[in-house]
Every structure is written in C-alpha cells, then in structure tokens.
Design an enzyme around this catalytic site. Structure first.
Site, short mmCIF file in Angstrom:
data_model
loop_
_atom_site.label_atom_id
_atom_site.label_comp_id
_atom_site.label_asym_id
_atom_site.label_seq_id
_atom_site.Cartn_x
_atom_site.Cartn_y
_atom_site.Cartn_z
N PRO A 119 -15.55 60.96 99.16
CA PRO A 119 -16.46 59.78 98.15
C PRO A 119 -16.96 60.84 97.42
CG PRO A 119 -17.56 60.55 100.40
CD PRO A 119 -15.91 61.30 100.82
N TYR A 174 -15.98 52.62 79.32
CA TYR A 174 -15.31 51.64 80.54
C TYR A 174 -16.07 50.53 80.24
CZ TYR A 174 -14.50 56.02 82.94
OH TYR A 174 -14.22 57.32 83.28
N CYS A 218 -22.32 59.04 65.78
CA CYS A 218 -21.76 58.21 64.62
C CYS A 218 -20.55 57.47 64.93
CB CYS A 218 -21.35 59.17 63.50
SG CYS A 218 -22.97 59.86 62.91
N TYR A 247 -20.60 60.71 87.43
CA TYR A 247 -19.77 60.73 86.27
C TYR A 247 -20.84 60.53 85.03
CZ TYR A 247 -16.28 59.96 89.97
OH TYR A 247 -15.48 59.95 90.89
N1 LLP Z 1 -10.47 61.52 95.24
C1 LLP Z 1 -9.72 61.32 94.02
C2 LLP Z 1 -8.43 62.20 94.20
C3 LLP Z 1 -10.11 60.87 93.00
O1 LLP Z 1 -9.15 61.03 91.92
C4 LLP Z 1 -11.45 60.44 92.84
C5 LLP Z 1 -12.02 59.67 91.55
C6 LLP Z 1 -12.27 60.48 93.91
C7 LLP Z 1 -11.87 61.16 95.05
C8 LLP Z 1 -13.61 59.93 94.08
O2 LLP Z 1 -13.99 58.61 93.77
P1 LLP Z 1 -15.21 57.86 93.86
O3 LLP Z 1 -15.62 58.07 95.45
O4 LLP Z 1 -16.22 58.57 92.91
O5 LLP Z 1 -15.00 56.54 93.66
N2 LLP Z 1 -15.26 58.49 85.50
C9 LLP Z 1 -15.25 57.20 86.49
C10 LLP Z 1 -14.59 57.33 87.80
C11 LLP Z 1 -13.34 58.12 87.87
C12 LLP Z 1 -13.01 58.40 89.17
C13 LLP Z 1 -11.92 59.30 89.30
N3 LLP Z 1 -11.35 59.78 90.53
C14 LLP Z 1 -16.33 56.34 86.08
O6 LLP Z 1 -17.23 56.90 85.53
O7 LLP Z 1 -16.39 55.41 86.69
#
Ligand code: LLP
Length: 421
Positions: free
Chosen positions: A281, A322, A348, A376
């Site tokens: 997570p 996004y 800009c 993020y």
């Molecule tokens: N494991 C892997 C292999 C991943 O690619 C990711 C996120 C995670 C775990 C963690 O996922 P989470 O628990 O945070 O959902 N920048 C984007 C989110 C990109 C997520 C990429 N991978 C945003 O701001 O929404």
C-alpha cells in the site's frame, strides 16, 4: 472537511492538524508548505497490521507515494517493509535504517546496475515484469555470485475501474506478464541459473475504493498458483500489490483492516490460507495524513473568478495530470459569503490549477490548505518554471519538525555548468 482526514479539525476558525495551527506553520516556515501528521500515518499502518496479525505476511509501503526520509523512518520504525521501484528508492530505505530483507523491488525497467545493488544488499524479492528482465536478472545474479529471489508480476486483466493513467492490471497496460504466458515464463524462471522462484505478484491499479476488483485479481492469481504448483514449482508468497484508495471527496473505501480480512477470508475459502500474503500500500498510508498549504497571492474576478495562489502544478501535479479533485479549505475561516473560484498557480500553463469552481470566502494574503496531499504530492514535485520545491513539516506529539528545507534558487542550478564560451 475530508471525512478521511481525522487529523484535521477546526479550533474556532483555525484549521489545525493534530492540534497545531496550519496558519501558524505557514507563518513560521513559509509557503508552499507540506504538513504531515505522523500519527495519521501510524494509524493507517496499524489498521493493515491489525488485519494481518496472526497471519504470515509482509507489508511493504509503496514509497513512491511519499519518499521523504522522515516518512520512511516512521514506517521503518513501525516494522514496515518497502516496495521500491529504483535504486534511488533503495538508497533512501537504507539511509533510514530500513531492512533490505523486507524490500520488494517492482518496476518494468530495472537496470543491471540497479539489480546488482539490490542483490548486494539482499532485497527480499524482485517482482519481475518480463521475460527479458528475467534473463538479465539471471545473468546479473550469476555474475555477482548471488541468488535472486523472484516473483513474477502477472497481469490479471481485471478492470479496477480507476483513472486510465493509474490503472495497471489490464492487458493493454505495459505492466506485468500476460496471464496466459505466465505458466511458461514460470517454467523458464525455474530453469534459469541464479534465480529462486518464491512468489507471484500483481498490481491492478491505484485509488481503488472497492474490494471486488482485488477479489477478482486474487481468484485469477490463485488459478495460476495452482497451475504453477501442479507443474512442480512451489510458490511461497502471494503479493496483491497496493491500491486501496482514500477519501478525496465522497469516496468511502473500506478500512484497511476490513479489506485485508476479506482478502484473507477468500484465501482461506480457496484453500490457500497457509500462504504468506504481501501487500504494497502507498496512498492509503499517507494520503489523508498530509496537506499542502499555500498563500493567496491575488484575486482576479471576471467572467471566471481566479484565485491565484503560490503553489502550482510543480508542487502538486495530481489535478493537472489526472484532473484529480482535492479538497481545498481556508486555514482561517471568514464570515463573508463564499464566491466561486478556480484556484490556480503561477505556472505558465492553463492546466496549472489545484481546484476548479470552489466556493470559498477568501482574500489575498489568506492561506488555503489542499487536503489529502500526503500521497503523490511532494514525491511528484518538480522544478518546472525554475520554482524551488516546497518545504515539509511533520507533526509528532503536537510538535512540528521541519523534515525538508525549502529549496533555494541556488539549489536549482547547483549541478549545472556553463559552456567554456
Ligand atoms: N505497487 C506497485 C507495483 C505500484 O505500481 C503502486 C502504484 C503501488 C504499489 C501503490 O499503489 P497505491 O497503494 O498508492 O495505490 N501518481 C498517481 C498514482 C500512481 C500509482 C502508481 N503505482 C496518483 O497521484 O494518483
């Protein structure tokens, strides 16, 4: 207020995090400023740990969500492992005294140098995403005299129903090994020198607020686990990736503890209760634990009202990238009736906005807090428009600690060199 952000409340008109006034922090440290609640991070982690207690597991914080050292330190001290995607992330883990034996290395483009370093420090597992990577990892392991523990990241082709840019488990995505290729690639992995097959892995996307896509992915993985084991290759762990979403507006994701229990129940029902469960997570451990404080520079009323603030897409790119909706609250509430504003930054680009059509009673010089910015946010910040990156503060036991100094303009070009002439 964002329902997910239990660390935030009002004391009179003042927005406070764990009892500390955000306006006072803005005055002390300047803006833009990220502020985090250590307690909120610890509480989120505990919920996962409670769900997993008594079961064989490894919890790996996906540090791409927020890789600031004090954040990593918080999780390392609480016994958490890490999901990394680069050698830079690995060095951060080591810098805070994190245990490499609790690190999983994900990502589609690991370089040989990154593999060598990860093998030398003894990471727990490489989540391998292609046959090409498997071959290179085997060579690097043999050449360096190590054994690489591997898990294949399988693309289960399930629709997580999230934003296309953060959906990763569909067959059109660049991630993982296609489900129908996986058995063959496992056989290849088992036959290559320098590798030890230990698990199976998937990640279907991010900001997923329902359990059902995970249960679907789990079912798909278990089909493969059975096929792989029937072919004579034993698998120890099963890694379901990260991805539990948080509340930005009206989403109501399950508590991590309940989410985990549902996964474990499905594992038990399918006769796989003995397996070690890995989770990665990111967002759900830090997202609602952070805010970005910004100062209102100018109000520009017109056919469209613009509230121009000193934070921009380089500080927080999620809205621009996004079209993400993030809550915006005044640090000190005013009595005046609210008006509708687009909250925009100084960069800009027309895409440089933090919130559109927000009802706010606001004046130049006021401070606003962008909510749920712990994940993020700073991790994706850049220097676009030659803007120094923000400072960061962690609140711990009612005290604020500066955990990252604001960049200076000298920092911006410290590594650059002019031509001889
Ligand atoms: N494991 C892997 C292999 C991943 O690619 C990711 C996120 C995670 C775990 C963690 O996922 P989470 O628990 O945070 O959902 N920048 C984007 C989110 C990109 C997520 C990429 N991978 C945003 O701001 O929404």
């Amino acid at each position: 207020m964002t329902p997910g952000a239990a660390c935030l409340s009002r004391q009179g008109r003042d927005l406070v995090m764990d009892g500390v006034s955000l306006k006072a922090l803005a005055a002390q440290y300047g803006t833009p400023l990220y502020v985090y609640s250590q307690q909120a991070m610890q509480t989120a982690l505990r919920s996962y740990q409670q769900g997993l207690s008594g079961r064989s597991h490894l919890l790996c914080y996906a540090m791409k969500a927020n890789s600031s050292l004090a954040v990593l330190q918080t999780f390392a001290q609480a016994g958490c492992g890490f999901d990394i995607v680069s050698v830079g992330e690995l060095e951060r883990v080591l810098a805070v005294g994190g245990d490499p034996a609790k690190v999983v290395f994900s990502g589609v483009g690991k370089t040989r140098a990154e593999m060598r370093r990860a093998l030398a420090v003894g990471v727990s597992c490489f989540n391998v995403e292609s046959e090409g990577e498997l071959e290179v990892l085997s060579q690097v392991a043999v050449d360096s005299g190590h054994t690489a523990r591997v898990s294949l990241r399988v693309n289960p082709d399930v629709d997580a129903g999230t934003h296309p840019y953060i959906s990763t488990g569909l067959k059109d995505n660049k991630f993982g090994i296609a489900h129908d290729q996986a058995l063959r690639v496992y056989q290849k992995a088992a036959s290559l020198p320098g590798l030890q097959v230990t698990g199976i892995d998937c990640h279907i996307g991010s900001q997923i607020v329902e359990v059902s896509p995970y249960l679907d992915a789990l079912d798909r993985l278990l089909e493969l686990v059975e096929a792989v084991e029937t072919s004579g290759i034993a698998l120890d762990h099963l890694d379901l990736g990260g991805g539990l979403g948080i509340t930005y507006t009206d989403e109501s994701p399950p508590e991590p503890c309940d989410f985990v229990k549902q996964l474990l129940r499905r594992l038990d029902e399918r006769g796989h209760g003995h397996r070690k469960l890995y989770l990665e997570p990111g967002r759900s451990l830090v997202g609602n634990a952070g805010v970005l404080i910004t100062e209102v520079l100018y109000l520009k009323p017109g056919p469209k009202n613009f509230c121009i603030v000193d934070a921009a897409m380089n500080d927080l790119v999620r809205p621009a990238m996004y079209e993400a909706w993030m809550g915006i609250e005044p640090c000190v509430q005013r009595d005046a009736p609210p008006q509708v504003w687009d909250v925009v930054g100084p960069v800009c680009e027309s895409g440089d906005w933090l919130g559109r059509s927000r009802a706010l009673a606001v004046e130049a010089g006021d401070h606003l807090a962008v909510l749920s910015a712990g994940a993020y946010g700073m991790a994706m910040a850049s220097n676009y428009n030659s803007r120094p990156r923000a400072a960061e503060v962690m609140i711990h036991d009612g005290q604020a600690t500066l955990i990252r100094e604001r960049e200076t303009t000298a920092d911006l070009f410290a590594l650059e060199r002019m031509m001889a002439r």
